[in-house]
Write a protein that holds these residues in place. Sequence first.
Motif, PDB file in Angstrom:
ATOM      1  N   ARG A   1     -35.059  12.175  -7.115  1.00 37.54           N
ATOM      2  CA  ARG A   1     -34.921  11.072  -8.082  1.00 37.54           C
ATOM      3  C   ARG A   1     -34.694   9.747  -7.363  1.00 37.54           C
ATOM      4  N   ALA A   2     -33.894   9.763  -6.309  1.00 41.16           N
ATOM      5  CA  ALA A   2     -33.647   8.537  -5.544  1.00 41.16           C
ATOM      6  C   ALA A   2     -34.939   8.026  -4.901  1.00 41.16           C
ATOM      7  N   LEU A   3     -35.756   8.941  -4.374  1.00 41.57           N
ATOM      8  CA  LEU A   3     -37.037   8.550  -3.789  1.00 41.57           C
ATOM      9  C   LEU A   3     -37.959   7.958  -4.848  1.00 41.57           C
ATOM     10  N   PHE A   4     -38.004   8.594  -6.009  1.00 45.24           N
ATOM     11  CA  PHE A   4     -38.834   8.105  -7.101  1.00 45.24           C
ATOM     12  C   PHE A   4     -38.377   6.715  -7.542  1.00 45.24           C
ATOM     13  N   LEU A   5     -37.082   6.547  -7.752  1.00 47.48           N
ATOM     14  CA  LEU A   5     -36.565   5.256  -8.205  1.00 47.48           C
ATOM     15  C   LEU A   5     -36.800   4.155  -7.177  1.00 47.48           C
ATOM     16  N   ALA A   6     -36.679   4.499  -5.896  1.00 48.65           N
ATOM     17  CA  ALA A   6     -36.924   3.513  -4.841  1.00 48.65           C
ATOM     18  C   ALA A   6     -38.386   3.080  -4.847  1.00 48.65           C
ATOM     19  N   ARG A   7     -39.286   4.027  -5.017  1.00 54.11           N
ATOM     20  CA  ARG A   7     -40.714   3.698  -5.061  1.00 54.11           C
ATOM     21  C   ARG A   7     -41.040   2.877  -6.297  1.00 54.11           C
ATOM     22  N   GLU A   8     -40.494   3.271  -7.423  1.00 52.06           N
ATOM     23  CA  GLU A   8     -40.727   2.539  -8.664  1.00 52.06           C
ATOM     24  C   GLU A   8     -40.167   1.118  -8.592  1.00 52.06           C
ATOM     25  N   ALA A   9     -39.015   0.949  -7.971  1.00 55.71           N
ATOM     26  CA  ALA A   9     -38.406  -0.377  -7.852  1.00 55.71           C
ATOM     27  C   ALA A   9     -39.306  -1.319  -7.055  1.00 55.71           C
ATOM     28  N   LEU A  10     -40.032  -0.759  -6.092  1.00 55.28           N
ATOM     29  CA  LEU A  10     -40.952  -1.560  -5.282  1.00 55.28           C
ATOM     30  C   LEU A  10     -42.339  -1.667  -5.932  1.00 55.28           C
TER      31      LEU A  10
ATOM     32  N   ALA B   1     -49.644  13.564  -2.038  1.00 59.06           N
ATOM     33  CA  ALA B   1     -49.213  14.819  -2.662  1.00 59.06           C
ATOM     34  C   ALA B   1     -47.811  15.201  -2.205  1.00 59.06           C
ATOM     35  N   THR B   2     -47.524  14.998  -0.935  1.00 59.97           N
ATOM     36  CA  THR B   2     -46.196  15.309  -0.411  1.00 59.97           C
ATOM     37  C   THR B   2     -45.149  14.372  -0.991  1.00 59.97           C
ATOM     38  N   VAL B   3     -45.491  13.096  -1.100  1.00 61.55           N
ATOM     39  CA  VAL B   3     -44.575  12.128  -1.724  1.00 61.55           C
ATOM     40  C   VAL B   3     -44.257  12.579  -3.146  1.00 61.55           C
ATOM     41  N   SER B   4     -45.288  12.949  -3.882  1.00 63.03           N
ATOM     42  CA  SER B   4     -45.107  13.396  -5.257  1.00 63.03           C
ATOM     43  C   SER B   4     -44.237  14.645  -5.336  1.00 63.03           C
ATOM     44  N   ARG B   5     -44.503  15.609  -4.461  1.00 63.37           N
ATOM     45  CA  ARG B   5     -43.703  16.851  -4.468  1.00 63.37           C
ATOM     46  C   ARG B   5     -42.251  16.563  -4.097  1.00 63.37           C
ATOM     47  N   ALA B   6     -42.026  15.639  -3.172  1.00 65.03           N
ATOM     48  CA  ALA B   6     -40.654  15.281  -2.796  1.00 65.03           C
ATOM     49  C   ALA B   6     -39.931  14.659  -3.987  1.00 65.03           C
ATOM     50  N   GLU B   7     -40.613  13.782  -4.690  1.00 67.35           N
ATOM     51  CA  GLU B   7     -40.001  13.132  -5.858  1.00 67.35           C
ATOM     52  C   GLU B   7     -39.703  14.130  -6.962  1.00 67.35           C
ATOM     53  N   ARG B   8     -40.525  15.163  -7.078  1.00 65.42           N
ATOM     54  CA  ARG B   8     -40.328  16.189  -8.108  1.00 65.42           C
ATOM     55  C   ARG B   8     -39.403  17.310  -7.640  1.00 65.42           C
ATOM     56  N   ALA B   9     -38.853  17.163  -6.437  1.00 62.79           N
ATOM     57  CA  ALA B   9     -37.911  18.137  -5.869  1.00 62.79           C
ATOM     58  C   ALA B   9     -38.529  19.517  -5.728  1.00 62.79           C
ATOM     59  N   HIS B  10     -39.804  19.558  -5.394  1.00 62.43           N
ATOM     60  CA  HIS B  10     -40.474  20.845  -5.190  1.00 62.43           C
ATOM     61  C   HIS B  10     -39.830  21.537  -3.991  1.00 62.43           C
ATOM     62  N   PRO B  11     -39.381  22.772  -4.146  1.00 64.06           N
ATOM     63  CA  PRO B  11     -38.641  23.444  -3.067  1.00 64.06           C
ATOM     64  C   PRO B  11     -39.419  23.581  -1.765  1.00 64.06           C
ATOM     65  N   ASP B  12     -40.742  23.774  -1.824  1.00 59.40           N
ATOM     66  CA  ASP B  12     -41.526  23.937  -0.596  1.00 59.40           C
ATOM     67  C   ASP B  12     -41.425  22.723   0.318  1.00 59.40           C
ATOM     68  N   ILE B  13     -41.388  21.552  -0.270  1.00 54.75           N
ATOM     69  CA  ILE B  13     -41.389  20.331   0.529  1.00 54.75           C
ATOM     70  C   ILE B  13     -40.048  20.119   1.221  1.00 54.75           C
ATOM     71  N   TYR B  14     -39.002  20.658   0.665  1.00 50.74           N
ATOM     72  CA  TYR B  14     -37.672  20.454   1.220  1.00 50.74           C
ATOM     73  C   TYR B  14     -37.199  21.588   2.118  1.00 50.74           C
ATOM     74  N   GLN B  15     -37.869  22.707   2.103  1.00 50.34           N
ATOM     75  CA  GLN B  15     -37.397  23.881   2.828  1.00 50.34           C
ATOM     76  C   GLN B  15     -37.162  23.589   4.304  1.00 50.34           C
ATOM     77  N   ASN B  16     -38.130  23.060   5.008  1.00 50.39           N
ATOM     78  CA  ASN B  16     -37.947  22.779   6.428  1.00 50.39           C
ATOM     79  C   ASN B  16     -37.015  21.608   6.659  1.00 50.39           C
ATOM     80  N   ALA B  17     -37.119  20.582   5.828  1.00 48.08           N
ATOM     81  CA  ALA B  17     -36.245  19.421   5.974  1.00 48.08           C
ATOM     82  C   ALA B  17     -34.787  19.820   5.778  1.00 48.08           C
ATOM     83  N   GLU B  18     -34.543  20.675   4.812  1.00 50.39           N
ATOM     84  CA  GLU B  18     -33.177  21.109   4.561  1.00 50.39           C
ATOM     85  C   GLU B  18     -32.623  21.870   5.760  1.00 50.39           C
TER      86      GLU B  18
END
Length: 97
Positions: free
Chosen positions: A11-20, A36-53
């Motif tokens: 949500r923070a990533l989405f709001l930051a992008r929207e603010a800009l 696509a990755t930006v979108s998945r990160a904003e939607r909190a898709h678990p696959d995109i966060y697995q390695n980052a986490e």
Amino acid sequence: MKRLDRIALGRALFLAREALRLTTREIAARTGVSAATVSRAERAHPDIYQNAESVLLLCDHFDVDPFAFLVTVGGGEFSSGDVFHEKTPMKQAGRGA
């Protein structure tokens, strides 16, 4: 045990992008991260966060600041020719480099 709050971060990533007032494609062009990755990160898709986490948890465990490793490549914008490492550190160490 700690966990990354993917929903709050997305949500923070989405709001930051929207603010800009930027699109996911504009973010992709600026960062080299696919739209696509930006979108998945904003939607909190678990696959995109697995390695980052995992990386963030390791950094926390060893008290390593992951932000200390952010670097600027090229002219400030991502270029497909920008390469950080030809070999991973483990492969480099194995070859005496």
